[in-house]
Design an enzyme around this catalytic site. Structure first.
Site, mmCIF file in Angstrom:
data_model
loop_
_atom_site.group_PDB
_atom_site.id
_atom_site.type_symbol
_atom_site.label_atom_id
_atom_site.label_comp_id
_atom_site.label_asym_id
_atom_site.label_seq_id
_atom_site.Cartn_x
_atom_site.Cartn_y
_atom_site.Cartn_z
ATOM 1 N N GLY A 84 45.065 42.229 25.592
ATOM 2 C CA GLY A 84 44.598 43.264 24.661
ATOM 3 C C GLY A 84 45.337 44.572 24.873
ATOM 4 O O GLY A 84 45.924 44.806 25.929
ATOM 5 N N ARG A 150 47.681 36.791 23.494
ATOM 6 C CA ARG A 150 46.943 36.138 24.574
ATOM 7 C C ARG A 150 47.425 34.707 24.640
ATOM 8 O O ARG A 150 47.948 34.176 23.674
ATOM 9 C CB ARG A 150 45.448 36.153 24.274
ATOM 10 C CG ARG A 150 44.816 37.510 24.408
ATOM 11 C CD ARG A 150 43.331 37.401 24.553
ATOM 12 N NE ARG A 150 42.683 38.699 24.570
ATOM 13 C CZ ARG A 150 42.594 39.478 25.637
ATOM 14 N NH1 ARG A 150 43.114 39.093 26.782
ATOM 15 N NH2 ARG A 150 41.979 40.638 25.570
ATOM 16 N N THR A 178 46.901 37.863 32.506
ATOM 17 C CA THR A 178 48.359 38.070 32.581
ATOM 18 C C THR A 178 48.842 37.930 34.017
ATOM 19 O O THR A 178 49.869 37.299 34.299
ATOM 20 C CB THR A 178 48.714 39.493 32.098
ATOM 21 O OG1 THR A 178 48.136 39.677 30.828
ATOM 22 C CG2 THR A 178 50.198 39.724 32.061
ATOM 23 N N ASP A 206 39.106 47.917 30.785
ATOM 24 C CA ASP A 206 37.859 47.543 31.477
ATOM 25 C C ASP A 206 37.854 47.958 32.946
ATOM 26 O O ASP A 206 36.800 47.980 33.576
ATOM 27 C CB ASP A 206 37.640 46.022 31.407
ATOM 28 C CG ASP A 206 37.284 45.565 30.008
ATOM 29 O OD1 ASP A 206 37.239 46.417 29.105
ATOM 30 O OD2 ASP A 206 37.058 44.357 29.821
ATOM 31 N N MET A 249 33.378 48.573 24.762
ATOM 32 C CA MET A 249 34.023 47.420 25.396
ATOM 33 C C MET A 249 33.696 47.398 26.894
ATOM 34 O O MET A 249 33.343 48.419 27.479
ATOM 35 C CB MET A 249 35.517 47.470 25.172
ATOM 36 C CG MET A 249 35.886 47.027 23.778
ATOM 37 S SD MET A 249 37.651 46.855 23.599
ATOM 38 C CE MET A 249 37.719 45.936 22.074
ATOM 39 N N ARG A 251 33.867 43.737 29.167
ATOM 40 C CA ARG A 251 33.477 42.330 29.064
ATOM 41 C C ARG A 251 32.616 41.888 30.250
ATOM 42 O O ARG A 251 31.555 41.310 30.073
ATOM 43 C CB ARG A 251 34.764 41.527 29.023
ATOM 44 C CG ARG A 251 34.600 40.166 28.451
ATOM 45 C CD ARG A 251 35.877 39.412 28.615
ATOM 46 N NE ARG A 251 36.702 39.452 27.426
ATOM 47 C CZ ARG A 251 38.006 39.679 27.446
ATOM 48 N NH1 ARG A 251 38.621 39.937 28.571
ATOM 49 N NH2 ARG A 251 38.693 39.658 26.334
ATOM 50 N N GLU A 305 29.582 45.763 26.141
ATOM 51 C CA GLU A 305 29.535 44.483 25.395
ATOM 52 C C GLU A 305 29.077 43.297 26.252
ATOM 53 O O GLU A 305 28.511 42.342 25.735
ATOM 54 C CB GLU A 305 30.890 44.175 24.758
ATOM 55 C CG GLU A 305 32.013 43.997 25.769
ATOM 56 C CD GLU A 305 33.296 43.465 25.138
ATOM 57 O OE1 GLU A 305 34.357 43.950 25.532
ATOM 58 O OE2 GLU A 305 33.222 42.591 24.274
ATOM 59 N N TYR A 358 37.940 48.574 18.820
ATOM 60 C CA TYR A 358 39.318 48.754 19.300
ATOM 61 C C TYR A 358 39.788 50.213 19.268
ATOM 62 O O TYR A 358 40.838 50.529 19.820
ATOM 63 C CB TYR A 358 40.267 47.906 18.457
ATOM 64 C CG TYR A 358 39.965 46.427 18.594
ATOM 65 C CD1 TYR A 358 40.304 45.734 19.748
ATOM 66 C CD2 TYR A 358 39.312 45.730 17.582
ATOM 67 C CE1 TYR A 358 40.014 44.396 19.900
ATOM 68 C CE2 TYR A 358 39.016 44.385 17.714
ATOM 69 C CZ TYR A 358 39.366 43.721 18.883
ATOM 70 O OH TYR A 358 39.069 42.398 19.037
HETATM 71 O O1 F6P Z 1 41.389 44.274 27.644
HETATM 72 C C1 F6P Z 1 40.032 44.274 27.782
HETATM 73 C C2 F6P Z 1 39.333 44.254 26.424
HETATM 74 O O2 F6P Z 1 39.615 45.426 25.704
HETATM 75 C C3 F6P Z 1 37.841 44.025 26.611
HETATM 76 O O3 F6P Z 1 37.120 45.194 26.821
HETATM 77 C C4 F6P Z 1 37.478 43.320 25.362
HETATM 78 O O4 F6P Z 1 36.363 42.499 25.554
HETATM 79 C C5 F6P Z 1 38.679 42.487 25.077
HETATM 80 O O5 F6P Z 1 39.768 43.142 25.669
HETATM 81 C C6 F6P Z 1 38.907 42.238 23.612
HETATM 82 O O6 F6P Z 1 40.173 41.740 23.442
HETATM 83 P P1 F6P Z 1 40.819 41.081 22.123
HETATM 84 O O7 F6P Z 1 39.790 41.141 21.035
HETATM 85 O O8 F6P Z 1 42.023 41.898 21.838
HETATM 86 O O9 F6P Z 1 41.194 39.684 22.502
#
Ligand code: F6P
Length: 436
Positions: A84, A150, A178, A206, A249, A251, A305, A358
């Site tokens: 991300g 990803r 990564t 995060d 955000m 996770r 989240e 985002y």
């Molecule tokens: O990189 C961390 C993060 O921003 C988290 O906080 C979030 O849950 C996740 O990436 C979302 O990533 P994407 O929707 O880009 O796969």
């Protein structure tokens, strides 16, 4: 338990070439110094009654070495950004490039496009040769000029492509997934006997990477989140029985929610993955909220989240392309329960829900993150030129260090409910230690 062996950094071979950097080896002469090989940061500086001293466990201090492994004239490097977005990705790319180009004299620096996918020659994104003109202004922009994605790559194919390009050093900018990939790439290169330095720069808003006190982009994300909380506060306090819920955000870790809550001082309840909460019951969130509204007429709730996932356990499990467990959506769930509960009070009320999503991570880095990006990017170059590999740049008690990737990805950093940060959350929100 961490042992001295576990913090040792792999190297491609003895560093025997003099560095082209014109630095000093004498402390106190007023000239900036090379980092002597013995420079180290202790793993543990605090003495606690419940912990054995661990004086022999140290991390290598990051920074330029007097003797390097690679001959700059015969060295090529590549940079890849994965996962991300995170504020500061472009700053790190730029600082790596300029350190290699201007200070070490490395001419060939490749940008791998669209994350690890760009390391598979069958994909339609060939690597691009970076130039000073190309990168000069990129730090003013959010996102990554290299593109990101990803998902894993066939590591044998990736090493083939790097070998074909003549790449000796790969910089991997990304989070946990990564860096796990970087570790596999490092192992694959070793297996093939290809001398490749793999050096990671840990990235994630995060802030959940072990041995990295703060990842770049985190403060910027907190700053943006704080702006959103200010708006939420304006909404909540401008209506009778006004409630605003902000989902941020985070996770597995509640660092953004916690830090933004403290920074804003407007938050009344902060819900994070590390601290379970009850919705119902005398000391549950809904009762506390009713009390708060009766007293103060408005309330701001920040929910990470990943918080409260135990309440949504019946939702089907899903994973993203990096293998991360996708959270069930706590925000609308919480708002639905709050609305239903307040309806029962018979009062006029308003519940506003804000999910900046985002927006907090796709912006350029703020000044503090820009400094960290620059230091981390340049430290990554110093480490790689010295022939260090299978490592990432860590951050320990305000000092940049070298951490074996294997160690960094062996655990995930979360916010301790016994930390100073969480104590500040409790103090500034006034929420009880346990909700429920
Ligand atoms: O990189 C961390 C993060 O921003 C988290 O906080 C979030 O849950 C996740 O990436 C979302 O990533 P994407 O929707 O880009 O796969």
């Amino acid at each position: 338990m961490l042992t001295p062996e576990m913090t040792k950094i792999d190297s491609l071979g003895p560093a025997e070439q003099p560095s082209p950097l014109k630095l000093s080896t004498t402390f106190g002469d007023g000239v900036v110094n090379f980092i002597p090989p013995c420079s180290a940061m202790p793993f543990r500086v605090e003495r606690r009654p419940d912990q054995e001293p661990a004086e022999d466990v140290v991390f290598e201090k990051a920074g330029p070495r007097e003797k390097i492994y690679f001959d700059p004239a015969r060295t090529s490097a590549a940079i890849v950004t994965c996962g991300g977005l995170c504020p500061g990705l472009n700053n790190v790319i730029r600082s790596i490039f300029y350190e290699l180009h201007h200070h070490y004299g490395v001419e060939n620096v490749w940008g791998i496009r669209q994350g690890y996918a760009g390391l598979d020659a069958d994909n339609p994104w060939p690597p691009m040769r970076l130039t000073p003109e190309m990168v000069q202004d990129i730090h003013r922009e959010g996102g990554t000029v290299l593109g990101t994605s990803r998902g894993p790559v066939d590591f044998a194919k990736a090493v083939d492509l790097l070998r074909e390009l003549g790449v000796n050093i790969l910089f991997t900018l990304g989070g946990d997934g990564t860096q796990k990939g970087a570790h596999q790439l490092h192992q694959e290169a070793c297996r093939q006997g290809y001398p490749l330095a793999v050096v990671g720069v840990p990235k994630t808003i995060d802030n959940d990477i072990a041995y990295v006190w703060r990842t770049f982009g985190f403060w910027t994300a907190v700053e943006k989140a704080q702006e959103v909380i200010a708006c939420a506060h304006a909404e909540a306090s401008s209506a009778p029985y006004g409630v605003a819920v902000v989902k941020l955000m985070g996770r597995h870790a509640g660092f953004i929610a916690a830090a933004a809550a403290v920074a804003s001082q407007d938050v009344n309840y902060c819900l994070v993955p590390e601290v379970p909460f009850a919705l119902r019951g005398e000391r549950g969130l809904l009762s506390l909220l009713r009390e708060r509204l009766a007293e103060r007429d408005h309330a701001v709730i920040v929910v990470a989240e990943g918080a409260g996932q135990e309440h949504l356990a019946e939702e089907p499990e899903q994973h993203d392309a990096s293998g991360n467990l996708l959270n069930a959506d706590i925000g609308p769930w919480l708002v639905g329960h709050i609305k239903r509960d307040l309806k029962e009070t018979g009062k006029l009320f308003t519940v506003k829900y804000i999910d900046p999503s985002y927006i907090i991570r796709s912006v350029p880095a703020d000044a503090e993150d820009a400094l960290l990006c620059d230091a981390m990017g340049r430290s990554a170059v110093h480490a790689a030129m010295a022939g260090k590999t299978g490592m990432l740049i860590g951050y320990w008690y305000n000092v940049l260090i070298h951490v074996p990737i294997e160690l960094a990805v062996s655990e995930r950093k979360t916010m301790s409910p016994e930390s100073e940060l969480w104590r500040s959350v409790l103090a500034s929100t006034g929420q009880p230690i346990r909700i429920g």
